[in-house]
Design an enzyme around this catalytic site. Sequence first.
Site, PDB file in Angstrom:
ATOM      1  N   CYS A 102      -7.241   3.548   3.330  1.00 52.52           N
ATOM      2  CA  CYS A 102      -7.052   3.991   2.207  1.00 52.52           C
ATOM      3  C   CYS A 102      -8.181   3.569   1.302  1.00 52.52           C
ATOM      4  O   CYS A 102      -8.520   2.637   0.781  1.00 52.52           O
ATOM      5  CB  CYS A 102      -5.786   3.278   1.448  1.00 52.52           C
ATOM      6  SG  CYS A 102      -5.432   4.094  -0.194  1.00 52.52           S
ATOM      7  N   GLU A 126       0.992   3.119   1.613  1.00 50.44           N
ATOM      8  CA  GLU A 126       0.742   4.211   0.664  1.00 50.44           C
ATOM      9  C   GLU A 126       1.949   4.894   0.230  1.00 50.44           C
ATOM     10  O   GLU A 126       2.713   5.371   0.944  1.00 50.44           O
ATOM     11  CB  GLU A 126      -0.239   5.105   1.445  1.00 50.44           C
ATOM     12  CG  GLU A 126      -1.629   4.807   1.466  1.00 50.44           C
ATOM     13  CD  GLU A 126      -2.613   5.904   1.916  1.00 50.44           C
ATOM     14  OE1 GLU A 126      -2.593   6.942   0.809  1.00 50.44           O
ATOM     15  OE2 GLU A 126      -3.294   5.846   2.696  1.00 50.44           O
ATOM     16  N   CYS A 169      -6.942  10.876  -3.373  1.00 56.39           N
ATOM     17  CA  CYS A 169      -7.115  10.148  -2.165  1.00 56.39           C
ATOM     18  C   CYS A 169      -8.624   9.889  -1.629  1.00 56.39           C
ATOM     19  O   CYS A 169      -9.390  10.920  -1.833  1.00 56.39           O
ATOM     20  CB  CYS A 169      -6.306  10.847  -1.030  1.00 56.39           C
ATOM     21  SG  CYS A 169      -6.647  10.252   0.722  1.00 56.39           S
ATOM     22  N   GLY A 198      -7.384   2.489  -2.496  1.00 57.04           N
ATOM     23  CA  GLY A 198      -6.788   1.081  -2.355  1.00 57.04           C
ATOM     24  C   GLY A 198      -7.801   0.080  -1.889  1.00 57.04           C
ATOM     25  O   GLY A 198      -7.843  -1.103  -2.544  1.00 57.04           O
ATOM     26  N   HIS A 257      -2.171   1.482  -7.753  1.00 58.67           N
ATOM     27  CA  HIS A 257      -2.383   0.189  -6.910  1.00 58.67           C
ATOM     28  C   HIS A 257      -1.781  -1.170  -7.412  1.00 58.67           C
ATOM     29  O   HIS A 257      -2.028  -1.424  -8.634  1.00 58.67           O
ATOM     30  CB  HIS A 257      -3.620   0.307  -6.575  1.00 58.67           C
ATOM     31  CG  HIS A 257      -4.255   1.582  -5.852  1.00 58.67           C
ATOM     32  ND1 HIS A 257      -3.848   1.801  -4.474  1.00 58.67           N
ATOM     33  CD2 HIS A 257      -4.835   2.436  -6.441  1.00 58.67           C
ATOM     34  CE1 HIS A 257      -4.491   2.980  -4.126  1.00 58.67           C
ATOM     35  NE2 HIS A 257      -4.899   3.260  -5.358  1.00 58.67           N
TER      36      HIS A 257
END
Length: 281
Positions: free
Chosen positions: A226, A217, A75, A229, A168
């Site tokens: 994110c 998410e 993350c 992301g 993603h």
Amino acid sequence: MGIAFRKYHGLGNDFILLDNRHQPEPLITPEDAIQWCDRHFGIGADGVIFALPAQGETDYTMRIFNSDGSEPEMCGNGIRCMAKFLADLETVETGSARPHYRIHTLAGLMVPRMEPNGEVTVDMGIPWLLAEEIPTTLAASDSKVIDVPLEVAEKSWQVTCVSMGNPHCITFVNDVAAIPLETLGPQFEHHPAFPKRINTEFIQVVRPDYLKMRVWERGAGITLACGTGACAALVAGVLNGKCDRSATLELPGGNLHITWNEADQHLFMTGPAELAFTGEA
């Protein structure tokens, strides 16, 4: 006697941080994490992050339980929060903190660096682009997934897939504010084309160096930011000829700056990580 915690956020993407350096296994279970992350009956967070002992030639190990109890590989906002957490711990214990950390994650080695202005820059490594690396069935396993059609909610979306150690799916839209994220997000996440589910980013190109982004998410739902992301979105923008290799990503919680280095293909993410409060649970 409860378990001491600190809560941090990176642009509103918030995490409960636990000092887990004394043992290799997380202090709480995924079921506990679900309860702790509940915003009405618990502490409230997008996930719980554990600062675990080092593995190999690293300083620490990072693991995360999402608010639904699942465990993602990495993350981006979370690792900035973990770096700030470690710096705070080390400052209390020794009077100073190291300028950067080598952190083992399920997505590989991550190296966050503390900036003089309080922000954190993370070397996010090299993006993975092959279908088998995402993973997705939208293309042959050894092919890239760039601007291909995906049927979701009775509509065909042109998508590009990127893995930052976690998967993603990026699609470019005219107006991110008009996207019904709460209904579309789960349909993308659980689409059969993504066997390990997917994080989904909707991107509006304002300028080649400025993108607006909203994210669903995997395992957490709608979040204010994110980091992985944002990195994946920049890569997708470059691959589709829509943005520069260095750009600002505007998320609901604030801005991240992302650079994709052409020389070594590494991505660098810079953004804030702030302490919200401390407590015991």
